[in-house]
Design a protein around this motif. Structure first.
Motif, mmCIF file in Angstrom:
data_model
loop_
_atom_site.group_PDB
_atom_site.id
_atom_site.type_symbol
_atom_site.label_atom_id
_atom_site.label_comp_id
_atom_site.label_asym_id
_atom_site.label_seq_id
_atom_site.Cartn_x
_atom_site.Cartn_y
_atom_site.Cartn_z
ATOM 1 N N UNK A 308 0.880 -1.169 0.000
ATOM 2 C CA UNK A 308 0.000 0.000 0.000
ATOM 3 C C UNK A 308 0.920 1.221 0.000
ATOM 4 N N UNK A 309 0.977 1.922 -1.116
ATOM 5 C CA UNK A 309 1.969 2.978 -1.301
ATOM 6 C C UNK A 309 1.321 4.312 -1.633
ATOM 7 N N UNK A 310 2.007 5.373 -1.257
ATOM 8 C CA UNK A 310 1.641 6.729 -1.673
ATOM 9 C C UNK A 310 2.890 7.411 -2.206
ATOM 10 N N UNK A 311 2.683 8.410 -3.025
ATOM 11 C CA UNK A 311 3.782 9.148 -3.632
ATOM 12 C C UNK A 311 3.960 10.489 -2.935
ATOM 13 N N UNK A 312 5.185 10.791 -2.548
ATOM 14 C CA UNK A 312 5.465 12.108 -1.995
ATOM 15 C C UNK A 312 5.191 13.170 -3.059
ATOM 16 N N UNK A 313 4.514 14.240 -2.662
ATOM 17 C CA UNK A 313 4.147 15.330 -3.575
ATOM 18 C C UNK A 313 3.340 14.815 -4.768
ATOM 19 N N UNK A 314 2.442 13.878 -4.481
ATOM 20 C CA UNK A 314 1.577 13.358 -5.540
ATOM 21 C C UNK A 314 0.662 14.469 -6.045
ATOM 22 N N UNK A 315 0.383 14.420 -7.331
ATOM 23 C CA UNK A 315 -0.506 15.420 -7.923
ATOM 24 C C UNK A 315 -1.949 15.225 -7.467
ATOM 25 N N UNK A 316 -2.265 14.019 -6.973
ATOM 26 C CA UNK A 316 -3.615 13.719 -6.523
ATOM 27 C C UNK A 316 -3.566 13.013 -5.174
ATOM 28 N N UNK A 317 -4.706 12.997 -4.485
ATOM 29 C CA UNK A 317 -4.822 12.305 -3.208
ATOM 30 C C UNK A 317 -5.280 10.870 -3.488
ATOM 31 N N UNK A 318 -4.344 9.910 -3.331
ATOM 32 C CA UNK A 318 -4.662 8.541 -3.716
ATOM 33 C C UNK A 318 -3.640 7.578 -3.117
ATOM 34 N N UNK A 319 -3.984 6.301 -3.186
ATOM 35 C CA UNK A 319 -3.085 5.225 -2.807
ATOM 36 C C UNK A 319 -2.933 4.270 -3.984
ATOM 37 N N UNK A 320 -1.789 3.620 -4.032
ATOM 38 C CA UNK A 320 -1.544 2.583 -5.026
ATOM 39 C C UNK A 320 -1.443 1.257 -4.280
ATOM 40 N N UNK A 321 -2.327 0.319 -4.634
ATOM 41 C CA UNK A 321 -2.417 -0.943 -3.909
ATOM 42 C C UNK A 321 -2.435 -2.083 -4.919
ATOM 43 N N UNK A 322 -1.408 -2.918 -4.849
ATOM 44 C CA UNK A 322 -1.334 -4.098 -5.707
ATOM 45 C C UNK A 322 -1.500 -3.748 -7.183
#
Length: 380
Positions: A308-322
């Protein structure tokens, strides 16, 4: 619970991705999280990646699993290796947790090996970082320097290399640990019946990145910009250096545009190489079911190996999962951090998270997909 006896700051500064090192007593009072019989049981399963390596004179034979029995292999000169044990055997997860001073996106899997005396996989080089923890028994490890190595027997397709001059030559005993960065040849020789645990870390190759970028551009019908130039060469049969650089700059432009690369990285780095043990229930939960379970004391856990990952300074509010995107446009950054940084939540934390409707829906979806599961409070 496994507590790593290691100066993490010094390790990251002096050794990580630089040079190998042996840490004696890295896990004081180490207890094997899995037995040899339990490991053999996992290797019976079709969906679990396993192999046996038989040591022969100047050669090694590899047999792919699953395995029904091991009687044919005798009492010496073979080794069983099972990949992604953390996906299938929850009791191994605490050992993985001891290494979360490194980012989850790098983590590949926990491979466990059972080896008989004189068993091993031969001298080889890995393209990933690995921590090898010794459980029961003893193994002698030799590690060479990061210099060009010859393939075994001059065969360019061999995964093995010729014997090398060791810079490390050490017998590991229970609780000892060996760290090996990519590119360093190494070889393990089993002295007694032994269990070993390999915590592997990988980074994407250029091939993987280019392939993922290409798939994304094709899926989204993006990347339509073409090369233009202000001048042309005088010779018709030449590709000028300016044109070469200009064409390749189309790729570098993508690499500098977060809108182009963030989705690619998030999806790629949250995927697993090995199959997950999805625990989807027979019937889907409702919001009321979920709320009632948490009020009754249930916690919630990720399945083993799920990223379950998030990106620092992501352009959007979201998670990346699998490998999938979960948009959470109204979820505070602090909650995103909670969801990505913690593999389990007790009932009180779960109830607090579910006060946010978007997070409540996310947890419900992940549980119904079998990526998270409800647990007794003492498990969370």
């Amino acid at each position: 619970m496994y507590k790593l006896n290691l100066d993490i700051a010094q390790f990251l500064k002096d050794y990580w991705q630089q040079k190998p090192v042996v840490i004696k007593g890295a896990f004081p009072h180490f207890e094997d999280p899995i037995s040899a019989d339990e490991l053999a049981g996992l290797a019976c399963e079709e969906e679990i990646t396993s192999r046996i390596v038989v040591t022969q004179k100047d050669n090694w034979e590899v047999i792919q699993g699953p395995f029904e029995d091991y009687d044919n292999y005798g009492e010496t000169h073979w080794q069983l290796l099972v990949q992604a044990v953390n996906h299938w055997y929850p009791d191994s997860q605490p050992l993985v947790e001891a290494f979360r001073f490194l980012p989850d996106w790098r983590f590949d899997d926990l491979m466990v090996s059972f080896a008989t005396p004189n068993g091993g996989v031969g001298p080889h080089i890995d393209n990933y970082d690995v921590f090898i923890i010794q459980g029961e028994g003893q193994r002698r490890w030799t590690v060479g320097d990061n210099t060009p190595q010859q393939c075994r027997g001059g065969n360019p397709n061999s995964p093995l290399v010729e014997d090398f001059d060791p810079i490390i030559d050490m017998v590991l005993e229970k609780g000892d640990m060996l760290y090996i960065p990519p590119g360093f040849p190494h070889c393990g020789e089993t002295l007694t019946l032994a269990l070993s645990y390999s915590i592997g870390y990988r980074a994407p190759s250029q091939q993987e990145l280019v392939s993922e970028v290409a798939d994304y551009l094709l899926d989204k019908n993006l990347g339509q910009q073409r090369f233009t130039s202000a001048s042309e060469p005088t010779n018709p049969g030449i590709i000028s250096q300016d044109h070469q650089l200009g064409i390749m700059s189309l790729l570098s432009q993508l690499a500098q545009d977060p809108a182009s690369y963030q989705v690619v990285l998030g999806k790629l780095l949250s995927q697993n190489r090995f199959e997950l043990d999805i625990c989807e229930g027979e019937e889907a939960y409702s919001i009321d079911d979920l709320q009632d379970a948490f009020e009754q004391g249930a916690g919630v856990n990720r399945i083993g190996g799920l990223k379950v990952l998030r990106l620092e300074k992501d352009a959007q509010s979201r998670l990346f999962i699998n490998g999938e995107i979960y948009d959470l446009p109204n979820t505070p950054e602090t909650m995103l951090a909670q969801l990505s940084d913690h593999v389990s939540f007790d009932c009180e934390t779960a109830l607090a998270l579910c006060e946010h409707a978007e997070v409540q829906q996310l947890l419900l979806a992940l549980i119904n997909q079998g990526l998270y599961y409800l647990s007794d409070e003492e498990e969370a």
